[in-house]
Enzyme design. Structure first.
Site, PDB file in Angstrom:
ATOM      1  N   GLU A 191       0.830  -1.200   0.000  1.00 18.80           N
ATOM      2  CA  GLU A 191       0.000   0.000   0.000  1.00 18.80           C
ATOM      3  C   GLU A 191       0.869   1.255   0.000  1.00 18.80           C
ATOM      4  O   GLU A 191       1.827   1.364   0.778  1.00 18.80           O
ATOM      5  CB  GLU A 191      -0.894  -0.043   1.248  1.00 18.80           C
ATOM      6  CG  GLU A 191      -1.843   1.109   1.426  1.00 18.80           C
ATOM      7  CD  GLU A 191      -2.690   0.927   2.684  1.00 18.80           C
ATOM      8  OE1 GLU A 191      -3.650   1.697   2.844  1.00 18.80           O
ATOM      9  OE2 GLU A 191      -2.394   0.011   3.493  1.00 18.80           O
ATOM     10  N   LYS A 226      -9.201   2.550  -2.244  1.00 20.30           N
ATOM     11  CA  LYS A 226      -9.489   1.844  -0.993  1.00 20.30           C
ATOM     12  C   LYS A 226     -10.904   2.162  -0.533  1.00 20.30           C
ATOM     13  O   LYS A 226     -11.366   3.306  -0.605  1.00 20.30           O
ATOM     14  CB  LYS A 226      -8.479   2.267   0.075  1.00 20.30           C
ATOM     15  CG  LYS A 226      -8.510   1.467   1.362  1.00 20.30           C
ATOM     16  CD  LYS A 226      -7.312   1.838   2.235  1.00 20.30           C
ATOM     17  CE  LYS A 226      -7.235   1.022   3.498  1.00 20.30           C
ATOM     18  NZ  LYS A 226      -6.015   1.342   4.286  1.00 20.30           N
ATOM     19  N   CYS A 278      -5.448  -3.258   2.215  1.00 21.32           N
ATOM     20  CA  CYS A 278      -5.252  -3.377   3.659  1.00 21.32           C
ATOM     21  C   CYS A 278      -6.531  -3.530   4.467  1.00 21.32           C
ATOM     22  O   CYS A 278      -7.111  -4.603   4.555  1.00 21.32           O
ATOM     23  CB  CYS A 278      -4.430  -2.197   4.156  1.00 21.32           C
ATOM     24  SG  CYS A 278      -3.724  -2.482   5.812  1.00 21.32           S
TER      25      CYS A 278
END
Length: 643
Positions: A46, A115, A170
């Site tokens: 990330e 994300k 994540c």
């Protein structure tokens, strides 16, 4: 990519926080290394282009612009690289900043995935800098070219059927409703996760469980690349924990606190086969909410680096193996427990030969009787010496029964079989299949009639490997009133008996069972030679470890012979030559198909694993199915070896 294998790399690069130029150079260096190793999917952490721990530097326009221009540099670098690469960077769109995963391949930026779930607790402040990713696909301009951007992107390889990739980032995995669920149901078979999960005591176990669990739940491959050394340690530490899982199995993992490249192969065919079999996995139609981005790779044959277990039915680690053995013995015993309880039967009849299978059946019966609180004397353990019985197996049978406290009965069969031979006109000197099977059927008749006499139940001793090969006399050892070993393969039978010997606490019983384990597998239907077993099963039908290997991959995953052969070559590299493997593979398929009629009328028995052959639920196979196309493929393999 032959046979559905594709090599994957999860990379934790060295980086410097906010030094985009340095980070790009390291990313490109890692891309070159991974591509040289044959990796076709390369995943970085990330925000790896800037560093995850930039904090308020993400509000600096120069950092954002440099990252976005740097993405074009990385894309250009991949023009001569045969791989799809996922890198993390901040992307600006209409006045908002997004934490994204970018996919690049063949010199092009394929798409940007933002994300979905942004953490905002403890040391994290992503909501301070980033906006939640949009679901509907938009177009963002990078390097003067429009690029699709949205949470619902599927990257589909035109040259490799089944290779459909989706990304999450994540915290997305840690959320109650991870985006990967929708991705998988919309067709993604491989999920990549670009992560920057900080390290804390015990967190690695949870992270590993999450990755493996998600890959199992979604019947997918899951690649997790974690940020590591180079991130700021101002408040937290990043360990560079990389994980690659396939349908619940962890294939590869990096050492924590080392910036490593983790490489292995994902078996796409296995995952697609699992999805075909799983009726709960109900795919969605991706056309309405997902955008498919097509890319191309050049298929290449790989030398597999992932370990192929030669004993797929038997756990490798001692602790896990012992736990599995105890669980299987319990399942077997509880199946018999319920059948005895339901029928109000207080007597069990077991034929004891002094071999492995009958030993396991007796041990299971003892467990069931103990659970029911029944006197072990209600177990009628019958030894029936015949023409091939040796002193060794006879002595072991007698000692084992006495150690376990069951009732011992000895009923020789030679005289009755000779009368039968006379009745049907069989020459006793001709040791053919009639000579052998008459003994097996005589023994079964004795057990069945004795069960009627005692109001008991005949407990079957035959195992799953014998059923797969048809290595059982029809209406002889093939038949019983309850088959406790019906779904236990021969390679596992050995470990179950060994576990019982090691944990029984009886030195004499342990000694007997150890000698049973050391005795060659044999039906003992032919006269001994110099007092020793003359008829060794594995000399006739082949090594059971090979047949169990073939059986597992044929039934569990539906692999074709050529793929099973390839895996067997690697699993048994130092033990069997190619010609030996081909010989017994052909024998396995020929017998498996021709002997289905014996499995079509099996008695009940407990299922203990994912592979079983009950005609009522696990193997719906016609007795008249032809093995032609399978044998034809094996014949072509054999000819290629001889060239």
């Amino acid at each position: 990519m032959k046979d559905g294998y594709i090599r994957i790399a999860a990379v934790t690069p060295d980086l410097k926080v906010a030094d985009v130029t340095y980070n790009i150079s390291k990313i490109c260096e890692n891309i070159r290394t991974c591509a040289a190793a044959g990796a076709k999917v390369i995943v970085f952490p990330e925000l790896c282009m800037t560093g995850y721990s930039c904090g308020d530097l993400f509000l600096q326009e120069l950092l954002i612009e440099r990252a976005m221009s740097g993405l074009s540099e990385i894309a250009a670098y991949t023009k001569e690289t045969d791989a799809i690469v996922f890198v993390g960077l901040p992307v600006s769109y209409k006045g908002k900043l997004y934490n994204t995963a970018a996919a690049v391949c063949g010199g092009e930026i394929l798409g940007i995935v933002p994300k979905t779930h942004l953490p905002n607790y403890n040391e994290f402040y992503e909501l301070r800098h980033f906006a939640k990713g949009m679901e509907a696909c938009v177009s963002v301009t990078i390097g003067g070219k429009p690029v699709p951007m949205g949470r619902n992107l599927l990257f589909s390889c035109s040259a490799v059927p089944g290779l459909v990739i989706a990304a999450e980032i994540c915290e997305d995995l840690w959320a109650p409703n991870p985006p990967s669920i929708a991705h998988a149901l919309s067709g993604a078979v491989l999920i990549v996760n670009l992560s920057a999960s900080d390290e804390a005591t015990g967190k690695e176990v949870y992270r590993r469980d999450l990755v493996c669990g998600q890959s199992a739940r979604l019947l997918c491959g899951y690649v997790y690349a974690g940020a590591g050394i180079g991130e700021s340690t101002q408040d937290v530490v990043y360990s560079g924990h990389n994980l690659i899982a396939e349908n619940g199995v962890l294939l590869a993992e990096s050492e924590r606190f080392e910036n490593e490249v983790t490489v292995t192969e994902i078996d796409l065919n296995k995952l697609l086969e699992e999805r075909r079999r799983n009726t709960v996995f109900a795919p969605w139609d991706p056309k309405e909410s997902y955008r498919e981005v097509v890319f191309s790779l050049h298929p290449e044959e790989l030398t597999l680096t992932r370990r192929i277990d030669p004993s797929p039915f038997v756990p490798g680690r001692k602790e896990e193996r012992e736990q599995r053995c105890d669980e299987i013995l319990t399942i077997q015993a509880m199946g018999l427990y319920q059948r005895l309880r339901h029928t109000n039967c207080r007597c069990a009849v077991v034929g004891i030969s002094g071999g492995l299978d009958s030993a396991l059946a007796l041990l299971v019966t003892v467990r069931a009787f103990d659970r029911l609180g029944l006197d072990r004397k209600g177990i009628k353990a019958v030894t029936m010496p015949g023409f091939g019985t040796t002193d060794r197996t006879y002595a072991n049978a007698v000692r084992m029964v006495k150690c376990l406290g069951a009732s011992f009965l000895e009923i020789p069969i030679q005289a009755s079989v000779c009368v039968h031979f006379k009745d049907i006109g069989q020459d006793e000197s001709i040791h053919d299949v009639t000579y052998e099977n008459a003994q097996a059927r005589e023994r079964t008749q004795i057990l069945m009639d004795l069960a009627n006499k005692e109001g008991g139940m005949v407990i079957g001793t035959g195992d799953m490997s014998e059923l797969a090969l048809g290595w059982a006399t029809y209406n002889g050892d093939h038949m019983s009133m309850y088959g406790v070993n019906a779904s236990v393969p021969k390679t596992l039978v050995r470990h179950l008996v060994r576990y019982y010997a090691d944990t029984c606490g009886d030195a004499v019983l342990c000694d007997v069972l150890t000698d049973v384990l050391d005795t060659p597998v044999s039906p003992e239907l032919l006269p001994p030679e110099d007092g020793k077993i003359s008829q060794k099963t594995e000399d006739l039908v082949g090594p059971y470890e090979l047949h169990d290997f073939f059986l597992y991959y044929m039934l569990r995953f539906g692999y074709p012979p050529k793929k099973i052969y390839r895996l067997a070559k690697q699993a048994f590299l130092d033990k069997y030559g190619e010609d030996v493997i081909i010989k017994w593979l052909e024998n396995f398929y020929r017998r498996f198909f021709s002997q289905q009629f014996k499995r079509s009328c099996l008695p009940d028995g407990p299922k203990v694993g994912t592979v079983a052959m009950s005609p009522r639920g696990d193997l719906r196979m016609p007795s008249d199915a032809s093995a032609a196309i399978w044998l034809d493929e094996i014949d072509k393999l054999a000819k290629s070896i001889r060239k």
